[in-house]
Write a protein that holds these residues in place. Sequence first.
Motif, PDB file in Angstrom:
ATOM      1  N   ALA A   1       0.838  -1.199   0.000  1.00 56.65           N
ATOM      2  CA  ALA A   1       0.000   0.000   0.000  1.00 56.65           C
ATOM      3  C   ALA A   1       0.874   1.250   0.000  1.00 56.65           C
ATOM      4  O   ALA A   1       0.628   2.198  -0.745  1.00 56.65           O
ATOM      5  CB  ALA A   1      -0.921  -0.011   1.213  1.00 56.65           C
ATOM      6  N   GLU A   2       1.900   1.218   0.827  1.00 57.45           N
ATOM      7  CA  GLU A   2       2.800   2.364   0.939  1.00 57.45           C
ATOM      8  C   GLU A   2       3.477   2.647  -0.404  1.00 57.45           C
ATOM      9  O   GLU A   2       3.532   3.794  -0.861  1.00 57.45           O
ATOM     10  CB  GLU A   2       3.847   2.030   1.996  1.00 57.45           C
ATOM     11  CG  GLU A   2       4.478   3.208   2.665  1.00 57.45           C
ATOM     12  CD  GLU A   2       5.421   2.736   3.762  1.00 57.45           C
ATOM     13  OE1 GLU A   2       6.614   3.052   3.660  1.00 57.45           O
ATOM     14  OE2 GLU A   2       4.960   2.021   4.677  1.00 57.45           O
ATOM     15  N   HIS A   3       3.967   1.589  -1.017  1.00 56.39           N
ATOM     16  CA  HIS A   3       4.632   1.750  -2.304  1.00 56.39           C
ATOM     17  C   HIS A   3       3.640   2.198  -3.378  1.00 56.39           C
ATOM     18  O   HIS A   3       3.952   3.047  -4.215  1.00 56.39           O
ATOM     19  CB  HIS A   3       5.307   0.431  -2.707  1.00 56.39           C
ATOM     20  CG  HIS A   3       6.014   0.508  -4.015  1.00 56.39           C
ATOM     21  ND1 HIS A   3       5.640  -0.228  -5.116  1.00 56.39           N
ATOM     22  CD2 HIS A   3       7.049   1.281  -4.411  1.00 56.39           C
ATOM     23  CE1 HIS A   3       6.425   0.082  -6.125  1.00 56.39           C
ATOM     24  NE2 HIS A   3       7.292   0.978  -5.736  1.00 56.39           N
ATOM     25  N   PHE A   4       2.445   1.645  -3.344  1.00 54.13           N
ATOM     26  CA  PHE A   4       1.418   1.993  -4.338  1.00 54.13           C
ATOM     27  C   PHE A   4       1.040   3.480  -4.215  1.00 54.13           C
ATOM     28  O   PHE A   4       0.886   4.174  -5.227  1.00 54.13           O
ATOM     29  CB  PHE A   4       0.199   1.085  -4.140  1.00 54.13           C
ATOM     30  CG  PHE A   4      -0.790   1.095  -5.270  1.00 54.13           C
ATOM     31  CD1 PHE A   4      -0.379   1.047  -6.594  1.00 54.13           C
ATOM     32  CD2 PHE A   4      -2.155   1.141  -5.013  1.00 54.13           C
ATOM     33  CE1 PHE A   4      -1.308   1.050  -7.646  1.00 54.13           C
ATOM     34  CE2 PHE A   4      -3.089   1.136  -6.053  1.00 54.13           C
ATOM     35  CZ  PHE A   4      -2.658   1.091  -7.371  1.00 54.13           C
ATOM     36  N   GLN A   5       0.936   3.979  -2.981  1.00 58.27           N
ATOM     37  CA  GLN A   5       0.613   5.403  -2.788  1.00 58.27           C
ATOM     38  C   GLN A   5       1.686   6.301  -3.400  1.00 58.27           C
ATOM     39  O   GLN A   5       1.372   7.322  -4.015  1.00 58.27           O
ATOM     40  CB  GLN A   5       0.461   5.718  -1.296  1.00 58.27           C
ATOM     41  CG  GLN A   5      -0.846   5.167  -0.732  1.00 58.27           C
ATOM     42  CD  GLN A   5      -0.902   5.217   0.776  1.00 58.27           C
ATOM     43  OE1 GLN A   5      -0.310   6.094   1.400  1.00 58.27           O
ATOM     44  NE2 GLN A   5      -1.598   4.269   1.368  1.00 58.27           N
ATOM     45  N   LYS A   6       2.942   5.897  -3.256  1.00 59.29           N
ATOM     46  CA  LYS A   6       4.028   6.681  -3.868  1.00 59.29           C
ATOM     47  C   LYS A   6       3.928   6.640  -5.382  1.00 59.29           C
ATOM     48  O   LYS A   6       4.129   7.651  -6.073  1.00 59.29           O
ATOM     49  CB  LYS A   6       5.389   6.143  -3.408  1.00 59.29           C
ATOM     50  CG  LYS A   6       5.703   6.512  -1.982  1.00 59.29           C
ATOM     51  CD  LYS A   6       7.099   6.056  -1.569  1.00 59.29           C
ATOM     52  CE  LYS A   6       7.310   6.320  -0.085  1.00 59.29           C
ATOM     53  NZ  LYS A   6       8.202   5.317   0.534  1.00 59.29           N
TER      54      LYS A   6
END
Length: 112
Positions: A55-60
């Motif tokens: 999720a964190e990577h996808f938000q970036k």
Amino acid sequence: HLGNATAKAELGRSTWKLLHTMMSRYPEQPTADERTALDQFIHLLSRLYPCGECAEHFQKLLKLYPPQTSSRIAASQWACAVHNKVNERLGKLIFDCSDIEAKYPCGCESVE
Ligand code: FAD
């Protein structure tokens, strides 16, 4: 942990399948409301996706590559390109995005 890795991969495959299939059925000429709905769906997915690291990577990624909602082609090419960014990061092969919509039939054509 192998069990966790297997579950994470299975969740990823299912999610990508849903996303690409949604894009293959997205309107060719979406209304403003449909465009907002897709943009919100993607951003909410990036907040609620249950694998925290993903999720964190996808938000970036979404900040770098905002969802393209202007047409079916724009949306499906966008999703393919973003999936390829994840593939690249995980050391996977880059997928050929040409004719992407045909690769994700939904099985939902109306029957008489
Ligand atoms: P997947 O990448 O799941 O792809 C499934 C199938 O889709 C492939 O077999 C191929 O037929 C097709 N495909 C491949 N590339 C494309 C493309 N570009 N466009 C269309 N179709 C394609 N895992 C992590 O370990 N770390 C992460 O940070 C991470 N982030 C993720 C973020 C999101 C938003 C999602 C949905 C998943 C994430 N995953 C992450 C999971 C990861 O992307 C894979 O789903 C998982 O590793 C299983 O990979 P796979 O090789 O089976 O193929």
